[in-house]
Scaffold this motif. Structure first.
Motif, PDB file in Angstrom:
ATOM      1  N   LEU A 348       0.846  -1.195   0.000  1.00  0.00           N
ATOM      2  CA  LEU A 348       0.000   0.000   0.000  1.00  0.00           C
ATOM      3  C   LEU A 348       0.881   1.245   0.000  1.00  0.00           C
ATOM      4  N   SER A 349       0.496   2.238  -0.816  1.00  0.00           N
ATOM      5  CA  SER A 349       1.246   3.497  -0.817  1.00  0.00           C
ATOM      6  C   SER A 349       0.991   4.217   0.512  1.00  0.00           C
ATOM      7  N   VAL A 350       2.017   4.883   0.994  1.00  0.00           N
ATOM      8  CA  VAL A 350       1.910   5.509   2.313  1.00  0.00           C
ATOM      9  C   VAL A 350       2.688   6.814   2.331  1.00  0.00           C
ATOM     10  N   ARG A 351       2.190   7.797   3.065  1.00  0.00           N
ATOM     11  CA  ARG A 351       2.927   9.060   3.246  1.00  0.00           C
ATOM     12  C   ARG A 351       2.743   9.531   4.686  1.00  0.00           C
ATOM     13  N   ARG A 352       3.725  10.268   5.146  1.00  0.00           N
ATOM     14  CA  ARG A 352       3.602  10.880   6.471  1.00  0.00           C
ATOM     15  C   ARG A 352       2.735  12.115   6.373  1.00  0.00           C
ATOM     16  N   MET A 353       2.005  12.407   7.419  1.00  0.00           N
ATOM     17  CA  MET A 353       1.190  13.607   7.388  1.00  0.00           C
ATOM     18  C   MET A 353       0.898  14.139   8.784  1.00  0.00           C
ATOM     19  N   ILE A 354       0.374  15.368   8.792  1.00  0.00           N
ATOM     20  CA  ILE A 354      -0.044  16.002  10.045  1.00  0.00           C
ATOM     21  C   ILE A 354      -1.563  16.019  10.053  1.00  0.00           C
ATOM     22  N   SER A 355      -2.163  15.703  11.167  1.00  0.00           N
ATOM     23  CA  SER A 355      -3.630  15.720  11.254  1.00  0.00           C
ATOM     24  C   SER A 355      -4.141  17.140  11.480  1.00  0.00           C
ATOM     25  N   GLY A 356      -5.129  17.507  10.686  1.00  0.00           N
ATOM     26  CA  GLY A 356      -5.791  18.794  10.886  1.00  0.00           C
ATOM     27  C   GLY A 356      -6.860  18.715  11.962  1.00  0.00           C
ATOM     28  N   ALA A 357      -7.407  17.527  12.160  1.00  0.00           N
ATOM     29  CA  ALA A 357      -8.460  17.330  13.168  1.00  0.00           C
ATOM     30  C   ALA A 357      -7.836  16.909  14.488  1.00  0.00           C
ATOM     31  N   GLY A 358      -8.577  17.123  15.564  1.00  0.00           N
ATOM     32  CA  GLY A 358      -8.146  16.630  16.870  1.00  0.00           C
ATOM     33  C   GLY A 358      -8.534  15.164  17.023  1.00  0.00           C
ATOM     34  N   HIS A 359      -7.767  14.437  17.825  1.00  0.00           N
ATOM     35  CA  HIS A 359      -8.028  12.995  17.991  1.00  0.00           C
ATOM     36  C   HIS A 359      -7.665  12.541  19.399  1.00  0.00           C
ATOM     37  N   ASP A 360      -8.330  11.451  19.832  1.00  0.00           N
ATOM     38  CA  ASP A 360      -8.007  10.876  21.139  1.00  0.00           C
ATOM     39  C   ASP A 360      -6.527  10.480  21.231  1.00  0.00           C
TER      40      ASP A 360
END
Ligand code: GLV
Ligand code: MN
Ligand code: MN
Length: 417
Positions: A348-360
């Motif tokens: 599976l293709s994968v990339r690092r990212m920053i979340s714009g939404a808040g999460h537990d």
């Protein structure tokens, strides 16, 4: 393992569809606010599935719902997988629910494959992640991680005047356990991206390295009610006009930063709210976010200054109440690498990212190594009934979650990366 574990995709997706049917109004809109009757019905369904899966169901004082699997011989702290099942108003069906139900699917996959994990596993559905009814958002996981005392959280008054602790008791989810009673050795959360990046790039999996900072405030502007027909424009103390000036300034300020700042006024109420009365009072919320702590702080400082200016210019009084404030959070680099490696092993293709939404997960990162797996959101749409992620994308995400959790909980010859 006696056979390689696999996600039972049909069961996972059936449950997701079933949960999506819980909390619909007569118009078919889904709203499952924290500690509401709809939330109780959703929790009952999830707790039932946890029991069916052979998990011990536990509820803590802030209503976090946990399913625990302690396989024979498993030792030490559990690997925890979780998210939330409360929703925003007129919500989609993926936000949060995917993470909880994928967690359950992962535990079932490991159980049914006859594996003997070295460590216990826990699936968590945290209370009031969305923060729509009670602020702050991510409240259940914040309390679980020790960031807010349970007593203070239980006393929180909601937008509808209810008290969270009373509502949790009413729906039967004020449990006996101390929040944090299971200290995870690691926490992993699968979630829909809720933004456009993965779909635009055609990337299957996001390995989430960080979550941006969040600032929530409630602004109250007091002017003076007066007659709309007789009061000359120069003599008004119009709280509505003052609020409108702040709203449009916020958009311009967020855009001018030329960075990643976002600003939203999602709730705005005028009083007395009559066609021929100048508004005496405006109450509105401000949601500010930025991946950079310094930029977020600058945005807040500029807003405070702007509110002072508007107060003087419009001859109104302004008060501000802070509802939530969380700095950006970096996830565990080893766990982020493990997610990338698991995706790659599955082709599976994968990339690092920053979340714009808040999460537990950003709260659980205070307790243990934590990270998140994202799958694409069609059109980048979320917090909307048009939220959509394909079945294949959901199953791919759940499979990566399975692989990561399997390694984290595996026997010693399969150490965590
Ligand atoms: C939670 O959904 C948030 O507002 O980011
Ligand atoms: Mn969510
Ligand atoms: Mn959400």
């Amino acid at each position: 393992m006696t056979s390689p574990p696999t996600i039972d995709a049909a069961r996972f997706l059936d449950r997701l569809r079933a949960l999506a049917g819980v909390g619909r109004d007569a118009q078919g809109r889904l709203t499952r606010l924290a500690a509401s009757d709809a939330d109780r019905a959703g929790r009952d369904a999830v707790a039932g599935w946890m029991r069916e899966a052979g998990l011990e169901v536990r509820v803590d004082r802030i209503g976090n719902l946990l399913g625990l699997w302690r396989p024979e011989g498993a030792q030490g702290d559990p690997v925890m997988i979780g998210s939330h099942i409360d929703t925003v108003v007129d919500a989609g069906t993926y936000d949060g629910c995917v993470g909880v139900l994928a967690g359950l699917a992962v535990v079932e996959a490991l159980r049914e494959a006859g594996g003997r994990p070295a460590h216990p596993l826990a699936v968590a559905a945290f209370t009031n992640e969305e923060g729509v009814r009670y602020a702050p958002d991510m409240l259940g996981s914040l309390v679980y991680a020790g960031g807010l005392a349970a007593e203070a959280a239980l006393a929180t008054v909601g937008v509808d005047g209810t008290v969270l602790g009373e509502e949790l008791s009413r729906i039967g989810y004020a449990g006996p356990h101390a929040p944090g009673f299971l200290r995870p050795r690691a926490y992993v959360e699968l979630h829909v991206e809720q933004g456009p990046v993965l779909e635009r790039e055609g990337t299957a999996i996001g390995a989430v390295a960080a979550v941006q900072g969040i600032s929530w405030q409630e602004v109250t502007i007091e002017g003076a009610a007066n007659h709309a027909g007789t009061t000359p424009m120069a003599l008004r103390r119009d709280a509505g006009v003052a609020a409108a000036r702040v709203v449009t300034w916020l958009r311009a300020r967020a855009r001018a930063g030329n960075g990643r700042s976002v600003a939203t006024v999602g709730r705005l109420r005028l009083e007395p709210e009559a066609i021929n009365v100048i508004p005496a009072r405006a109450v509105f919320t401000v949601d500010l976010r930025d991946p950079d702590a310094g930029r977020l702080a600058a945005l807040e400082a500029d807003l405070a200054e702007r509110l002072d200016q508007v107060a003087r210019a419009e001859d109104v009084a302004v008060t501000v109440r802070r509802l939530a404030r969380f700095d950006p959070v970096a996830f565990d680099p080893g766990l982020v690498r493990a997610i990338e490696a698991a995706a790659t092993r599955r082709g599976l293709s994968v990339r690092r990212m920053i979340s714009g939404a808040g999460h537990d997960a950003q709260m659980m990162a205070r307790l243990c190594p934590a990270a998140m797996i994202f799958v694409p959101s069609a059109g980048g749409i979320s917090h909307s009934p048009h939220e959509h992620t394909s079945e294949a994308e959901l199953v791919a995400g759940a499979t990566v979650l399975l692989d990561v959790v399997r390694r984290l909980s595996g026997p010693p010859e399969e150490p965590a990366e």
